[in-house]
Design a protein around this motif. Structure first.
Motif, PDB file in Angstrom:
ATOM      1  N   ASP A 132      32.227  49.663  24.306  1.00 53.43           N
ATOM      2  CA  ASP A 132      33.551  50.190  24.011  1.00 53.43           C
ATOM      3  C   ASP A 132      34.570  49.688  25.026  1.00 53.43           C
ATOM      4  O   ASP A 132      34.218  49.364  26.148  1.00 53.43           O
ATOM      5  N   PRO A 133      35.839  49.628  24.630  1.00 52.70           N
ATOM      6  CA  PRO A 133      36.880  49.215  25.589  1.00 52.70           C
ATOM      7  C   PRO A 133      36.957  50.189  26.766  1.00 52.70           C
ATOM      8  O   PRO A 133      36.692  51.382  26.602  1.00 52.70           O
ATOM      9  N   GLU A 134      37.307  49.661  27.919  1.00 53.04           N
ATOM     10  CA  GLU A 134      37.410  50.521  29.092  1.00 53.04           C
ATOM     11  C   GLU A 134      38.644  50.146  29.891  1.00 53.04           C
ATOM     12  O   GLU A 134      38.913  48.972  30.132  1.00 53.04           O
ATOM     13  N   ARG A 135      39.403  51.166  30.300  1.00 53.85           N
ATOM     14  CA  ARG A 135      40.611  50.905  31.066  1.00 53.85           C
ATOM     15  C   ARG A 135      40.216  50.745  32.533  1.00 53.85           C
ATOM     16  O   ARG A 135      39.529  51.604  33.090  1.00 53.85           O
ATOM     17  N   ILE A 136      40.611  49.653  33.169  1.00 54.99           N
ATOM     18  CA  ILE A 136      40.148  49.408  34.537  1.00 54.99           C
ATOM     19  C   ILE A 136      41.283  49.407  35.560  1.00 54.99           C
ATOM     20  O   ILE A 136      41.090  48.981  36.685  1.00 54.99           O
ATOM     21  N   ASN A 137      42.466  49.903  35.171  1.00 56.77           N
ATOM     22  CA  ASN A 137      43.569  49.948  36.145  1.00 56.77           C
ATOM     23  C   ASN A 137      43.151  50.680  37.414  1.00 56.77           C
ATOM     24  O   ASN A 137      42.603  51.776  37.334  1.00 56.77           O
ATOM     25  N   GLY A 138      43.438  50.092  38.549  1.00 60.17           N
ATOM     26  CA  GLY A 138      43.250  50.805  39.812  1.00 60.17           C
ATOM     27  C   GLY A 138      41.813  50.941  40.252  1.00 60.17           C
ATOM     28  O   GLY A 138      41.544  51.557  41.277  1.00 60.17           O
ATOM     29  N   LEU A 139      40.879  50.358  39.518  1.00 58.15           N
ATOM     30  CA  LEU A 139      39.508  50.372  40.011  1.00 58.15           C
ATOM     31  C   LEU A 139      39.395  49.399  41.178  1.00 58.15           C
ATOM     32  O   LEU A 139      40.152  48.448  41.288  1.00 58.15           O
ATOM     33  N   LYS A 140      38.418  49.642  42.046  1.00 65.59           N
ATOM     34  CA  LYS A 140      38.233  48.725  43.171  1.00 65.59           C
ATOM     35  C   LYS A 140      37.685  47.383  42.681  1.00 65.59           C
ATOM     36  O   LYS A 140      36.974  47.339  41.689  1.00 65.59           O
ATOM     37  N   PRO A 141      38.010  46.290  43.405  1.00 65.42           N
ATOM     38  CA  PRO A 141      37.567  44.966  42.972  1.00 65.42           C
ATOM     39  C   PRO A 141      36.067  44.901  42.720  1.00 65.42           C
ATOM     40  O   PRO A 141      35.618  44.289  41.754  1.00 65.42           O
ATOM     41  N   ASN A 142      35.286  45.562  43.605  1.00 71.97           N
ATOM     42  CA  ASN A 142      33.839  45.438  43.435  1.00 71.97           C
ATOM     43  C   ASN A 142      33.352  46.134  42.165  1.00 71.97           C
ATOM     44  O   ASN A 142      32.442  45.683  41.502  1.00 71.97           O
TER      45      ASN A 142
END
Lengths: 300, 260, 401
Positions: free
Chosen positions: B70-80
């Motif tokens: 499923d699509p996942e919003r990744i705004n603001g997640l850490k690079p790792n």
């Protein structure tokens, strides 16, 4: 209320001394991004030189303001010379090295200088003559604010003004600001960056020496270790205000001076140094950019 | 629409008052090579940094759709975190681990797909040993893929420039991405090296069933390998389309050559 | 000719620089001045010679040390090739076992100190050498270990063996406690915060009399027992000596394994480039914290042994100077290099003991050598060589398929 004033003025005096040392940290950091650990030692060497000169002059029969002025001048010259030499030996060869290298070199230099003075002079506390005269007009206020404290605050204020003038309005000051912004670009614009860095070390060392002589004369004793604690506290002040920023260093120093003064006055004097270190740790954790500093985003 | 792997909607990043990226939409479909181009300072690298978690976007959505998920919003997640979700990148100014060998660089890339911990490292049980063997094998295969077998035990900083660029790609590949982001992979390469890179990128797309998003200034490379191109200028998207459409787009020509 | 002139000028400059501090000594009480003109001569000649050495080393450095690196050095052969490594290790072990029986008790004691510094050095090496985190307050964790044994023993009569793991755990606990807030900071700020933290711990130990008995410290800490048996004092020393040998071997084993593991690689990668490291999916905080906590664990453990060895501790044993000594062991030995750290610890701790005249100058030389090492040989006495892996086997197997 009188107690409050006493602590307030005591804090102001402390803060002034920190400011004189903190400026050296902040200026050096502004240009080469290095915590000059050996800076506190310059302050200590300044005080020792002044002590030696003042003793010689007193034995030769001079007294009063002349002794203060002469020993101050000699201390300034020597502090500048030491600052210059340290940079050439311990930091200049490491301009291109990884960040940790000059930092370790600086720690090594600090240990070396402490032990150099320890071996060349003594490990004991030496009494420092009170070179600052008692002014008669200060007599009514002597119990809250002594003459030497007044001199410290005034000299610091004057030094700040001179420094601000140097940096804001002279060609050298402009070159310094340019080098702090972008070293490579300044070099391309024809600025001799190495000379600017040397100048920065000399100016910083000079101010530290002024601080060293004043505080030694105020407190009345010195030893080889005074530079370490004073250095760390001044560094705290520089970080508190925002390292790299000159007004920040002064502001941070005053804040630290007052914090210490009030905390020891109202809370407990046993933990004098703990307050400063705790403040340092808290600042670095919660606002590493300091009061006036800007947060830099790292280039990727 | 269902086969998108990356979907960026109205991404905005401001620094102080400056809009470095201004409401940019971009998407990458499965198996596609998409190029993001634009004049210097147009906001391409900032865009990359926003979707890979180095910067937090000011506004907008970054969605990733791992194949079959499923699509996942990744705004603001850490690079790792973002990397471990399957989006890996290289850097414009090469950021290899200079004092480690080429192989070790790639082995570090395997980090988020392996799981040996302190205890495992100290006691070196059978599962740790097996994992270590597999890591070495996988890393070696990747070095082979990018043609660097001669440098296996060489320190990364001693590699020739073109080889360093390829090592960065191998290292990113080691994280098992479904989407690979390349930030100016051909920068500083000579024409021969660029041609080799062209082949390499097409090859890894096929061998690993990847989607690729790249920033590049070398127009020849971009026109050769891209399926679609997005053009940004002053932080805004000014065009998108196939290489042919972009070549003839007046707005793009204006952005590159200036008025008239 | 140009060099000669330059060296003379340098020499004169240093004569000027050191004049007030080296030549004059005033006794302010007696109003006497002591002029030490000999020192001036020493400085003049010394700096003259040094300037030539400096110039030579600089020239050599600029020519590039690459030739040196490509040659396989003796220590590399010694540590990696089994043919030499096993006999060498066996020989060292035999010497280590015989050693306490052929020397005086005093010598055993200094050897124990040296071994303590070996372990501290190896522990800090994980933090500074491998993970590149400059920790200037390492001694705080050492103090945590020492005080946890001293206090638990004093108040609750806990034995050495109960406290050894407790000290290690407490060290790790404090490492994590401090690490969580400070490890976000950039390298140089981290150095200062850890320094500040180290000083805070020491000042608290000095001032909080109810808790730590203040500057006078804690005396009469029990000796370790051996399977419940009390050991005589001299037997105790022997016992601690062997215990330290075992701990050193254990530490070498652990550090060596960590170095070539998934975690070890991520430490080195983190030291090299944090941003690239994160882009490779490595959790920066977790990785740093692991290094910090592991380093602290070892310091805590050695702290317990230190308290048992001296049976008396006070805050004076845990000053910044100690942190600086441990750091210089790591720096001089070669960051990340196990063999280097061990050698450096022996040289720095045993040499001043053997040459009494030299011991006064110990810290002076430590400081100077830290600077010189950074300038001329940043990789340390023994550079840490990255392990190379053998793949020919793998490749051939594949071709055969």
């Amino acid at each position: 209320m009188e107690y409050f004033f006493e602590l307030f003025l005591g804090g102001l005096t402390r803060g002034s001394i920190y400011a004189l040392i903190a400026l050296g940290y902040t200026m050096v950091y502004g240009i080469i991004e290095l915590i000059n650990f050996a800076h506190g030692e310059i302050y200590m060497i300044g005080a020792f030189t002044a002590l030696i000169v003042a003793s010689l002059l007193t034995m030769a029969g001079m007294d009063g303001m002349a002794v203060l002025a002469l020993s101050m001048v000699v201390a300034i010259i020597y502090a500048g010379a030491y600052g210059f030499t340290i940079e050439k030996i311990a930091y200049k060869p490491l301009r291109q090295a990884p960040r940790l290298s000059p930092l370790i070199s600086a720690i090594g230099m600090s240990i070396f200088l402490q032990n150099y003075v320890l071996l060349a002079q003594t490990s004991d506390f030496l009494p420092f003559p009170s070179l600052i005269p008692e002014f008669s007009f200060m007599e009514p206020y002597e119990h809250v604010f002594s003459s030497s404290e007044l001199v410290i605050v005034v000299v610091t204020a004057v030094s700040m003004l001179v420094l601000t003038y140097l940096i804001k309005f002279t060609k050298m000051g402009k070159a310094m600001r340019a080098s702090a912004q972008d070293r490579t670009m300044a070099m391309l614009a024809g600025i001799n960056v190495n000379r600017i860095i040397s100048t920065t070390f000399i100016i910083g060392s000079t101010l530290a020496a002024v601080g060293g002589v004043l505080i030694a004369s105020h407190i009345g004793q010195i030893n080889f270790y005074i530079g370490f604690i004073a250095g760390i506290k001044a560094f705290t002040a520089a970080v508190l205000g925002g390292i790299g920023s000159i007004p920040g260093a002064v502001l941070g120093s005053l804040v630290l001076g007052w914090t210490e003064s009030f905390a020891t006055g109202y809370v407990s004097s046993d933990y004098e140094d703990v307050f400063a270190f705790t403040l340092l740790v808290l600042i670095l954790i919660f606002r590493p950019a300091g009061i006036l500093g800007k947060t830099k985003t790292q280039k990727v | 629409m269902a086969d998108k792997v990356l979907d960026v909607k109205a991404l905005t990043k401001t620094f102080g008052g400056l809009k470095a990226v201004d409401s940019v939409d971009l998407d990458v479909k499965k198996g596609e090579i998409v190029a993001l181009i634009g004049p210097n300072g147009a906001g391409k690298t900032t865009f990359f940094n926003c979707i890979t978690g180095i910067y937090t976007p000011t506004e907008g959505d970054v969605l990733i759709i791992p194949p079959g998920e499923d699509p996942e919003r990744i705004n603001g997640l850490k690079p790792n975190k973002i990397t471990s979700k399957g989006m890996a990148r290289t850097f414009q100014n090469i950021r290899l681990f200079g004092n480690m060998t080429a192989l070790e660089n790639v082995m570090v890339g395997c980090h988020c797909r392996t799981k040996a911990n302190i205890i495992g490292a100290i006691f070196r049980g059978p599962s740790t040993l097996k994992e270590e063997r597999e890591t070495i094998q996988k890393s070696y295969d990747l070095l082979k893929e990018v043609g660097l077998t001669e440098f296996v035990n060489e320190q990364a900083k001693n590699l020739p420039y073109g080889a360093q660029r390829r090592l960065e790609i191998a290292r990113a590949m080691a994280t098992d991405p479904f989407l690979l982001l390349l930030d100016e992979p051909a920068a500083g390469m000579n024409p021969q090296e660029t041609r080799d890179l062209d082949e390499l990128i097409t090859k890894i797309r096929e061998d690993y069933e990847l989607s690729i998003l790249l920033i590049e200034h070398d127009m020849k490379l971009v026109m050769n390998i891209s399926d679609r191109i997005f053009v940004v200028d002053y932080g805004k998207k000014i065009a998108e389309g196939t290489p042919r459409e972009i070549k003839d787009n007046p707005a793009v020509i204006k952005a590159y050559l200036g008025e008239d | 000719m140009k060099n000669l002139k330059q060296s003379i000028l340098i020499s004169l400059w240093f004569i000027f620089l050191t004049f007030p501090l080296m030549v004059i000594r005033v006794n302010t009480v007696e109003q006497e001045v002591e002029w030490r003109w000999m020192n001036m001569a020493f400085i003049g000649v010394g700096t003259f010679v040094c300037s030539y050495i400096w110039r030579y080393l600089m020239a050599r450095k600029e020519k590039g040390g690459n030739e040196e690196e490509s040659k396989i050095s003796w220590h590399q052969t010694l540590t990696t090739e089994k043919k030499y490594a096993i006999p060498a290790a066996a020989l060292i072990l035999v010497i280590a076992f015989i050693f306490p029986h052929i020397v005086t008790e005093y010598r055993i004691n200094t050897m124990i100190s040296a071994l303590i510094y070996v372990v501290l050095g190896l522990g800090l090496n994980i933090v500074v050498g491998l993970a590149g985190l400059l920790d200037l307050g390492y001694v705080a964790f050492y103090a945590v270990g020492a005080y946890s044994y001293a206090l638990l023993n004093h108040h609750f009569g806990l034995s050495f063996w109960a406290c050894l793991p407790l000290g290690a755990l407490l060290g790790a606990f404090f490492g994590i406690l401090l690490g969580i807030p400070v490890l976000r900071l950039r390298g140089d700020y981290l150095a200062i915060v850890t320094l500040g933290f180290g000083e805070i711990i020491r000042l608290i130990l000095e001032n909080w009399n109810e808790f730590s008995f203040g500057p006078s410290g804690i005396a009469n800490i029990s000796n370790p027992t051996f399977f419940g048996q009390e050991i005589s004092r001299s037997g105790g020393i022997l016992f601690i000596y062997y215990l330290m040998i075992a701990l050193v071997i254990f530490t070498i084993f652990v550090v060596n394994r960590l170095q070539n593991s998934r975690l070890g690689r991520s430490w080195v990668a983190l030291r090299e480039d944090e941003i690239a490291c994160q882009a490779m999916g490595i959790d920066r905080m977790k990785t740093k914290l692991a290094a910090f906590a592991l380093g602290a664990t070892w310091a805590g453990m050695v702290g317990v042994i230190f308290a048992a060895k001296t049976s008396f501790i006070n805050p004076a044993s845990f000053t910044f100077l100690e942190s600086a000594i441990i750091l210089s062991i790591v720096v001089l030995g070669g960051m990340g290099s196990i063999l280097g750290v061990i050698l450096a610890a022996f040289v720095l701790i045993l040499l001043p003991e053997e040459l009494r005249a030299f011991s006064e100058y110990r810290m002076l030389i430590f400081g100077a050598s830290m600077v010189l090492m950074m300038v001329f040989r940043p990789q340390g006495i023994i550079a840490n060589v990255r392990r190379s892996y053998e793949y020919h086997g793998l490749d051939r197997a594949e071709e055969a398929k």
